[in-house]
Design an enzyme around this catalytic site. Structure first.
Site, PDB file in Angstrom:
ATOM      1  N   ARG A   1       0.895  -1.176   0.028  1.00  0.00           N
ATOM      2  CA  ARG A   1       0.085  -0.192   0.671  1.00  0.00           C
ATOM      3  C   ARG A   1       0.963   1.633  -0.045  1.00  0.00           C
ATOM      4  O   ARG A   1       0.617   2.134  -0.961  1.00  0.00           O
ATOM      5  CB  ARG A   1      -0.969   0.370   1.411  1.00  0.00           C
ATOM      6  CG  ARG A   1      -1.447   1.775   1.673  1.00  0.00           C
ATOM      7  CD  ARG A   1      -2.769   1.541   2.084  1.00  0.00           C
ATOM      8  NE  ARG A   1      -2.763   0.508   3.422  1.00  0.00           N
ATOM      9  CZ  ARG A   1      -2.291   0.701   4.560  1.00  0.00           C
ATOM     10  NH1 ARG A   1      -1.711   1.881   4.448  1.00  0.00           N
ATOM     11  NH2 ARG A   1      -1.663  -0.261   5.556  1.00  0.00           N
TER      12      ARG A   1
ATOM     13  N   TYR B   1     -16.532  17.218 -15.106  1.00  0.00           N
ATOM     14  CA  TYR B   1     -16.650  15.753 -15.475  1.00  0.00           C
ATOM     15  C   TYR B   1     -17.590  15.130 -13.857  1.00  0.00           C
ATOM     16  O   TYR B   1     -17.602  15.442 -12.653  1.00  0.00           O
ATOM     17  CB  TYR B   1     -15.724  14.564 -14.259  1.00  0.00           C
ATOM     18  CG  TYR B   1     -16.070  13.750 -14.663  1.00  0.00           C
ATOM     19  CD1 TYR B   1     -16.298  12.484 -16.040  1.00  0.00           C
ATOM     20  CD2 TYR B   1     -15.755  12.555 -13.468  1.00  0.00           C
ATOM     21  CE1 TYR B   1     -16.401  11.599 -16.151  1.00  0.00           C
ATOM     22  CE2 TYR B   1     -15.583  11.548 -13.814  1.00  0.00           C
ATOM     23  CZ  TYR B   1     -16.369  10.887 -14.509  1.00  0.00           C
ATOM     24  OH  TYR B   1     -16.180   9.546 -14.495  1.00  0.00           O
TER      25      TYR B   1
ATOM     26  N   ASP C   1      -7.001  18.785 -14.062  1.00  0.00           N
ATOM     27  CA  ASP C   1      -7.204  18.027 -14.771  1.00  0.00           C
ATOM     28  C   ASP C   1      -7.273  18.142 -16.852  1.00  0.00           C
ATOM     29  O   ASP C   1      -7.647  18.422 -16.902  1.00  0.00           O
ATOM     30  CB  ASP C   1      -9.428  17.473 -14.524  1.00  0.00           C
ATOM     31  CG  ASP C   1      -9.037  16.326 -14.972  1.00  0.00           C
ATOM     32  OD1 ASP C   1      -8.952  15.660 -16.064  1.00  0.00           O
ATOM     33  OD2 ASP C   1     -10.768  15.780 -14.633  1.00  0.00           O
TER      34      ASP C   1
ATOM     35  N   LYS D   1      -8.642   6.832 -19.265  1.00  0.00           N
ATOM     36  CA  LYS D   1      -8.700   7.606 -20.288  1.00  0.00           C
ATOM     37  C   LYS D   1      -7.667   7.181 -21.195  1.00  0.00           C
ATOM     38  O   LYS D   1      -6.853   6.584 -21.317  1.00  0.00           O
ATOM     39  CB  LYS D   1      -9.037   8.665 -20.352  1.00  0.00           C
ATOM     40  CG  LYS D   1     -10.506   8.660 -19.171  1.00  0.00           C
ATOM     41  CD  LYS D   1     -11.868   8.393 -19.117  1.00  0.00           C
ATOM     42  CE  LYS D   1     -12.203   7.966 -18.221  1.00  0.00           C
ATOM     43  NZ  LYS D   1     -12.826   9.043 -17.358  1.00  0.00           N
TER      44      LYS D   1
HETATM   45  C1  LIG Z   1     -13.375   9.808 -16.127  1.00  0.00           C
HETATM   46  C2  LIG Z   1     -12.612  10.822 -15.182  1.00  0.00           C
HETATM   47  C3  LIG Z   1     -13.032  11.417 -13.949  1.00  0.00           C
HETATM   48  C4  LIG Z   1     -13.102   9.956 -13.022  1.00  0.00           C
HETATM   49  O1  LIG Z   1     -11.738   8.939 -12.895  1.00  0.00           O
HETATM   50  P1  LIG Z   1     -12.360   7.533 -13.174  1.00  0.00           P
HETATM   51  O2  LIG Z   1     -10.822   6.848 -13.564  1.00  0.00           O
HETATM   52  O3  LIG Z   1     -13.231   7.271 -13.986  1.00  0.00           O
HETATM   53  O4  LIG Z   1     -12.389   7.668 -11.484  1.00  0.00           O
HETATM   54  C5  LIG Z   1     -11.828  12.007 -13.953  1.00  0.00           C
HETATM   55  N1  LIG Z   1     -12.269  13.519 -14.847  1.00  0.00           N
HETATM   56  C6  LIG Z   1     -12.386  13.602 -16.118  1.00  0.00           C
HETATM   57  C7  LIG Z   1     -12.019  13.937 -17.088  1.00  0.00           C
HETATM   58  C8  LIG Z   1     -12.811  11.931 -16.866  1.00  0.00           C
HETATM   59  O5  LIG Z   1     -12.697  11.343 -17.928  1.00  0.00           O
END
Ligand SMILES: *Cc1c(COP(=O)(O)O)cnc(C)c1O
Length: 377
Positions: free
Chosen positions: A46, A98, A170, A195
């Site tokens: 962890r 998001y 982000d 992604k």
């Molecule tokens: C998918 C997404 C998230 C969340 O990520 P997860 O891996 O699904 O927890 C946060 N920000 C953006 C822009 C996203 O597309």
């Protein structure tokens, strides 16, 4: 080094104990101590794991930062950043953020005394006006999802730095191949590695990259204390994925611009949103702070029924949440990814049920355009 050389080599020299060219999956929870107090840098997985360390180093180099921290999902990475705030403190957030981020902030973190304001961050006057004496964080998503609205990141940093407010970005939609927020002055970069970083729709993950020693120590402490860490196999998949990030992003970008141009010529499509189109109101800013326009295209049709009809007729574009994988996906934001945002809230900033979002994959672009053409016309 260039981006691809770093992507293929950074953080992953051949394994010193065996010579394995590929970083092994260290599927272990614990590590033997030579004697009390003497370890080889790892004691419990962890807190740290060699496969995870390799991935954290790799993504830190690609995002032009000093430190990377890997999480079990993008949401757990965002959660960790929100934990930098104490009860009574305030964060300013991009309007079109998001859906899961909005849900975490407004339905979980507000119970712990945090305050959030949502603003149209495309106009920095709004940012100045939203700052309060207890504002500690500005949480930017740029471009946003699904409306592809940009924030002038360097401009936002200028406003925040003198006031001691942290800026976190982000960067999921652009990936480090097309945009590096730390180079624009941001303090923290976040990705959902689910992604583009993962790129093959087979691993959930999140990552934070940053330069400050102090913030790194805090976030690493949170990472270990909360324990939302990814498995060795998941981070190994990510190491494998970033090796091809540059070639994938080039192709996503090419295919998406062809698709956007095609859609712009269709009478039945009321509006096409793609950062590379001259019609995008922030096309100039896009060229200034990014090196490409990415693979996301959003369009609007005349009615919800028409949107539904198109989505149901598509054959190559699969109707599914998520984005950034090699395969093309289509999504209906208002009922899928953004369903957790109240209708009145989302309609106010243009997220209507007539919008369709495409994550343009890296298939042959002629096939993608033919698929769209038979669904639309
Ligand atoms: C998918 C997404 C998230 C969340 O990520 P997860 O891996 O699904 O927890 C946060 N920000 C953006 C822009 C996203 O597309």
């Amino acid at each position: 080094m260039g981006f691809s050389t770093d992507a293929i080599h950074s953080g992953q020299p051949p394994d010193p104990s065996t010579g394995a060219v590929i970083t092994p999956i260290f599927q272990t929870t614990t590590y033997c101590l030579e004697e009390l107090g003497k370890d080889k840098g790892f004691v419990y997985s962890r807190s740290g794991n060699p496969t995870r360390s390799a991935w954290e180093k790799n993504i830190a180099v690609l995002e032009k930062g000093k430190y990377g921290l890997a999480f079990a999902s993008g949401m757990s990475a965002i959660h960790a950043v929100s934990k930098l705030l104490k009860s009574g403190e305030h964060a300013i957030v991009s309007n079109d953020v998001y859906g899961g981020t909005y849900r975490l902030f407004n339905r979980v973190m507000t119970d712990y005394g945090l305050e959030f304001s949502y603003i149209d961050m495309s106009n920095l006057e709004n940012l100045k006006a939203a700052i309060q004496s207890n504002t500690r964080l500005v949480f930017i998503e740029s471009p946003t999802n699904p409306l592809l609205i940009l924030t002038d990141i360097a401009g936002a940093v200028d406003i925040c730095r003198e006031r001691g407010i942290l800026v976190s970005v982000d960067n999921t939609f652009m990936s480090p191949y097309f945009q590096n927020p730390l180079d624009l002055g941001a303090d923290i970069v976040i990705h959902s590695s689910t992604k583009y970083l993962g790129g093959h729709s087979d691993v959930i993950g999140g990552v934070i990259v940053l330069n400050s020693d102090e913030l790194h120590d805090k976030l690493k402490f949170i990472q270990n204390s909360v324990g939302a860490v990814p498995s060795p196999f998941d981070v190994w998949l990510l190491l494998r994925s970033t090796k091809t990030l540059a070639v994938r992003m080039e192709r996503h970008n090419f295919n998406a611009s062809e698709v956007a141009n095609y859609l712009s010529r269709q009478k039945k499509i009321k509006k096409v949103i793609y950062l590379g189109l001259d019609s995008h109101p922030q096309n100039e800013l896009a060229k200034k702070q990014m090196r490409g326009f990415g693979g996301m295209v959003t369009f609007e049709v005349e009615s919800f029924e028409k949107a539904k009809d198109i989505m149901h007729r598509l054959k190559i574009f699969t109707l599914a949440e998520s984005l950034g994988g090699v395969e093309s996906l289509v999504c209906h934001p208002s009922t899928m990814t953004h369903a957790s945002i109240p209708k009145e809230v989302r309609e106010k900033y243009g997220l209507t049920d007539r919008l369709v979002r495409l994550s343009v994959g890296i298939e042959d672009v002629e096939d993608l355009i033919n698929d769209l053409d038979s669904a639309i016309n």
